[in-house]
Design a protein around this motif. Structure first.
Motif, short mmCIF file in Angstrom:
data_model
loop_
_atom_site.label_atom_id
_atom_site.label_comp_id
_atom_site.label_asym_id
_atom_site.label_seq_id
_atom_site.Cartn_x
_atom_site.Cartn_y
_atom_site.Cartn_z
N HIS A 58 0.31 4.58 3.21
CA HIS A 58 0.80 4.86 4.56
C HIS A 58 0.74 3.60 5.43
O HIS A 58 0.32 2.52 4.99
CB HIS A 58 0.04 6.02 5.18
CG HIS A 58 -1.45 5.84 5.27
ND1 HIS A 58 -2.05 4.91 6.09
CD2 HIS A 58 -2.47 6.50 4.65
CE1 HIS A 58 -3.36 4.98 5.98
NE2 HIS A 58 -3.65 5.94 5.10
N THR A 59 1.19 3.74 6.65
CA THR A 59 1.34 2.59 7.54
C THR A 59 0.02 2.02 8.02
O THR A 59 0.00 0.98 8.70
CB THR A 59 2.23 2.95 8.74
OG1 THR A 59 1.70 4.13 9.38
CG2 THR A 59 3.66 3.24 8.30
N GLY A 60 -1.10 2.65 7.67
CA GLY A 60 -2.41 2.07 7.95
C GLY A 60 -2.91 1.15 6.86
O GLY A 60 -3.99 0.55 6.97
N ASP A 61 -2.12 0.99 5.78
CA ASP A 61 -2.48 0.14 4.66
C ASP A 61 -2.37 -1.34 5.05
O ASP A 61 -1.50 -1.72 5.84
CB ASP A 61 -1.54 0.45 3.49
CG ASP A 61 -1.92 -0.24 2.20
OD1 ASP A 61 -2.55 0.42 1.35
OD2 ASP A 61 -1.58 -1.43 2.04
N ALA A 62 -3.24 -2.16 4.48
CA ALA A 62 -3.27 -3.58 4.84
C ALA A 62 -1.99 -4.32 4.45
O ALA A 62 -1.67 -5.36 5.03
CB ALA A 62 -4.47 -4.27 4.19
N HIS A 63 -1.25 -3.82 3.46
CA HIS A 63 -0.02 -4.47 3.04
C HIS A 63 1.19 -4.05 3.88
O HIS A 63 2.28 -4.60 3.70
CB HIS A 63 0.28 -4.18 1.56
CG HIS A 63 -0.48 -5.08 0.63
ND1 HIS A 63 -0.65 -4.78 -0.71
CD2 HIS A 63 -1.14 -6.24 0.84
CE1 HIS A 63 -1.37 -5.75 -1.28
NE2 HIS A 63 -1.67 -6.63 -0.36
N TYR A 64 1.01 -3.08 4.78
CA TYR A 64 2.12 -2.69 5.64
C TYR A 64 2.48 -3.86 6.57
O TYR A 64 1.61 -4.50 7.16
CB TYR A 64 1.74 -1.47 6.48
CG TYR A 64 2.82 -1.03 7.43
CD1 TYR A 64 4.07 -0.63 6.95
CD2 TYR A 64 2.62 -1.02 8.81
CE1 TYR A 64 5.08 -0.24 7.82
CE2 TYR A 64 3.62 -0.61 9.68
CZ TYR A 64 4.85 -0.23 9.18
OH TYR A 64 5.84 0.16 10.04
N SER A 65 3.75 -4.17 6.64
CA SER A 65 4.29 -5.29 7.43
C SER A 65 3.98 -6.65 6.80
O SER A 65 4.20 -7.68 7.43
CB SER A 65 3.78 -5.26 8.88
OG SER A 65 4.24 -4.10 9.54
N ALA A 66 3.45 -6.66 5.57
CA ALA A 66 3.18 -7.92 4.87
C ALA A 66 4.18 -8.10 3.74
O ALA A 66 4.75 -7.14 3.23
CB ALA A 66 1.75 -7.92 4.32
N GLY A 67 4.38 -9.35 3.34
CA GLY A 67 5.29 -9.62 2.23
C GLY A 67 6.74 -9.63 2.67
O GLY A 67 7.07 -9.89 3.83
#
Length: 222
Positions: free
Chosen positions: A156-165
């Protein structure tokens, strides 16, 4: 499908094929925690057969078989499914499990109301557009019998990879070669429209750690 979406889909298929070939049985033989939970939910609902979408090399599908269910396992990786079949033969449970190479962007190769339960661990959060995810859940609804249960997990959007990469739009981000559609809560609620939403459970798994929801929803009997 738009050309950019098609290119991403084909790239992800190749990446998973190569990953399974390079790392046979990459997730080990023990079932995921969501599969253990799902088995108890399915049993309580009286389910006898389970459809697993995105089964990979089969650690969860084989667990469901050992728990007494008959299983149909699908994945878009022929390599992963071959590893699943080899493991099923080694465990002498091959007669209780069938496999099908299938891309969930296409209609499910099953009749209406033919399945008691559906399980999908981190399949809905692959490189699927929001439109494709809705179409898939509509297909799951079609093949489930009334009263059938659907258990799925998504990052989900609380994951550390959200908005990364690498950003691909539609909350899809590619990191380390794997593209993920990170779910906002409103997407979970939208997918449960017309269902009974039994549970949305937050948990963490693996390195980083990944942050996920485990969602359980039931198809009404009427």
């Amino acid at each position: 499908m738009m050309e950019e979406e098609q290119d991403l889909a084909e790239g992800q298929r190749r990446h998973w094929q190569d990953t399974y070939a390079a790392h046979p049985g990459m997730y080990g033989g023990q079932p995921s925690a969501p599969a253990v939970h799902a088995a108890s939910v399915f049993r309580a609902a009286g389910a006898q057969n389970v459809l697993e979408l995105g089964a990979g090399h089969g650690r969860d599908a084989l667990y469901f078989v050992r728990e007494g269910f008959t299983v149909r396992a699908t994945d878009f990786s022929a390599t992963g499914l071959q590893q699943l079949r080899d493991a099923a033969r080694a465990q002498q449970v091959a007669e209780r499990i069938t496999t099908a190479e299938h891309d969930v962007r296409d209609p499910l190769p099953l009749p209406d109301a033919s399945v008691d339960a559906v399980f999908a661990h981190m399949l809905l959060c692959m490189a699927l557009s929001t439109k494709e995810i809705h179409a898939l859940v509509d297909e799951i609804r079609r093949v489930l019998r009334p009263g059938g249960v659907f258990v799925y997990t998504v990052r989900h959007t609380g994951d550390a990879h959200y908005s990364a990469g690498i950003a691909h739009g539609d909350d899809i981000y590619e990191h380390g070669g794997f593209a993920v559609h990170f779910f906002p809560r409103e997407l979970v609620d939208a997918l449960a429209h017309g269902w009974t939403l039994d549970e949305v459970h937050s948990f963490e798994e693996g390195d980083l750690p990944r942050r996920l929801w485990r969602v359980t929803q039931t198809l009404p009997r009427t």
